[in-house]
Design an enzyme around this catalytic site. Structure first.
Site, PDB file in Angstrom:
ATOM      1  N   LYS A  52       0.845  -1.201   0.000  1.00 48.81           N
ATOM      2  CA  LYS A  52       0.000   0.000   0.000  1.00 48.81           C
ATOM      3  C   LYS A  52       0.884   1.257   0.000  1.00 48.81           C
ATOM      4  CE  LYS A  52      -3.700  -2.580   2.218  1.00 48.81           C
ATOM      5  NZ  LYS A  52      -4.390  -2.969   3.462  1.00 48.81           N
ATOM      6  N   GLN A  96      -4.170  -1.972   9.885  1.00 56.81           N
ATOM      7  CA  GLN A  96      -4.131  -3.255   9.185  1.00 56.81           C
ATOM      8  C   GLN A  96      -4.695  -4.377  10.054  1.00 56.81           C
ATOM      9  OE1 GLN A  96      -3.197  -3.749   5.891  1.00 56.81           O
ATOM     10  NE2 GLN A  96      -3.962  -5.811   6.253  1.00 56.81           N
ATOM     11  N   ASP A 119     -10.805   2.636   4.238  1.00 57.39           N
ATOM     12  CA  ASP A 119     -11.195   1.226   4.116  1.00 57.39           C
ATOM     13  C   ASP A 119     -12.710   1.089   3.983  1.00 57.39           C
ATOM     14  OD1 ASP A 119      -9.011  -0.482   4.010  1.00 57.39           O
ATOM     15  OD2 ASP A 119      -8.705  -0.500   6.181  1.00 57.39           O
TER      16      ASP A 119
END
Ligand code: NDP
Length: 292
Positions: A52, A96, A119
Site C-alpha cells: 500500500k 491493518q 477502508d
C-alpha cells in the site's frame, strides 16, 4: 473458452485516472496522504502494508507506516488514531487487520474519522453505502464494481450469487449490487456456510462472486454454462516447486471452472490488485472532500 478479467489492466486505468486529480490537489497545496498502522509482526500484514505504501509512493502521495509491537495497548492504538485524525497531512487512515486479540477492532474502527476511513469500514460509511449515498466504499467491493464497469459486464437484471457474508466483502458487495443505480440493479443472493444446497444456489447465478477463504470451494458442477465468475479468495497452498514454497489460489477451482465461464478473474491478478487501486482512489477522494 472464458475471457480473463485482467485486474492489473483495470487497476492501471484506475491509477491513470487519479493522476490529474492528484495534480489538481497539489496545485491547491494538498498532497493526498495515507497512514497505515501495523500492530505486531504478522508477515502477511507487513507485506500488505508495504504494498500500500509503495502504491502511494508511485502515485506521488504522502504515506506513513506506523509500526508498533504486538503488546501495544488498545488505548495506545486509539491515541495513534486520534493523532492521525488531527494530522493535516493524512487524509486516509487504515489499521491493518488482524490486530492482536486483546484489541477490540470495532472500537478502533469507530475511532477513525469517517472522512478519513479509506477502508470504508466505519458504520457511517457502511450506512451511506446501504442507502445509496456517496461515501467511502470499502475497497474490495468497489474494485469488483470497477472490474465490471471496465469490461462492460452490466449486473443489471442479472442473478448474482455471492458466497460469503463478511462485513468487508460479502455484505458490502451485496449492498452495492442491489442499489437502484448504474452498475447495480442485480437480483442478489448471499450464501454462506449454513446455506442448504450451495451447489444448487450457485448454479442459478449469472454472476458468481466467491469470498469464502477456502481454496477450490466453487467447483465446475456448481457453475452455470456461460456464467461470469469473480474470485475474491486469496489462499496460500503449499507448492514445493514455487520459490517461496507456496502459491496463491482463489476460492474457485479455476482450472475446471474456467472452461464453463464467459468471463473469470484469475488469482492472483484479478480482484486483489483492484483492492489497492481503490484504496488509492479513496485516499484521493478523501483528500478532495477534506480540501472542499
Ligand atoms: P471471512 O472468513 O470473514 O468470511 C468467509 C465467508 O465465507 C463467511 O461468510 C462464511 O460463512 C463463508 N463460508 C466459509 N466456508 C463456506 C462454505 N464451505 N460454503 C459457503 N460459505 C462458506 O472471509 P473474508 O470475507 O474476509 O475473505 C474471504 C476471502 O477473500 C479470503 O480468502 C480472503 O483472503 C479474501 N480477501 C481478498 C481480498 C482481496 O483484496 N482480493 C480482500 C479481502 C478478503 P459464515 O458467515 O457462515 O461463517
Amino acid at each position: 473458452m472464458a475471457q480473463l478479467i485482467a485486474g492489473k489492466e483495470v487497476a492501471k486505468s484506475v491509477r491513470m485516472g487519479l493522476k490529474s486529480r492528484i495534480a489538481a490537489l497539489k496545485e491547491k497545496g494538498v498532497t493526498p496522504g495515507l497512514a497505515a498502522v501495523l500492530v505486531g509482526d504478522d508477515p502477511a500484514s507487513a507485506t500488505y502494508v508495504h504494498s500500500k505504501a509503495r502504491a502511494c509512493e508511485k502515485l506521488g502521495l504522502y504515506s506513513e507506516i506506523i509500526r508498533r509491537p504486538a503488546d501495544l495497548t488498545q488505548d495506545q492504538l486509539l491515541d495513534i488514531v486520534h493523532r492521525l485524525n488531527n494530522d493535516d497531512r493524512v487524509h486516509g487512515i487504515l489499521v491493518q487487520s488482524p490486530v492482536p486479540s486483546h484489541i477490540d477492532e470495532f472500537a478502533v474502527t469507530l475511532a477513525i474519522d469517517p472522512a478519513k476511513d479509506v477502508d470504508g469500514f466505519h458504520p457511517h460509511n457502511v450506512g451511506l453505502l446501504l442507502i445509496g449515498r456517496p461515501g467511502l466504499i470499502s475497497c474490495t467491493p468497489y474494485g469488483i464494481i470497477k472490474l465490471m464497469e471496465y469490461y462492460d459486464l452490466d449486473p443489471s437484471g442479472k442473478e448474482v450469487v455471492i458466497v460469503g457474508r463478511s462485513n468487508i466483502v460479502g455484505k458490502p458487495i451485496a449492498a452495492l449490487l442491489i442499489q437502484k443505480a448504474k452498475w447495480a440493479n442485480a437480483t442478489v443472493t448471499v450464501a454462506h456456510s449454513r446455506t442448504a444446497n450451495l451447489a444448487e444456489v450457485v448454479r442459478r447465478a449469472d454472476i458468481v462472486i466467491a469470498a469464502i477463504g477456502h481454496a477450490g470451494t466453487i467447483t465446475a458442477d456448481m457453475v452455470k454454462e456461460g456464467a461470469i465468475v469473480i474470485d475474491v479468495g486469496i489462499n496460500r497452498i503449499d507448492d514445493p516447486a514455487a520459490e517461496k514454497g507456496y502459491r496463491l489460489v482463489g476460492d474457485v477451482d479455476f482450472e475446471n471452472v474456467e472452461p464453463r465461464t464467459s468471463w473469470i478473474t484469475p488469482v492472483p491478478g484479478g480482484v486483489g490488485v483492484m483492492t489497492i487501486a481503490m484504496l488509492m482512489s479513496n485516499t484521493v477522494l478523501a483528500a478532495e472532500n477534506i480540501a472542499g
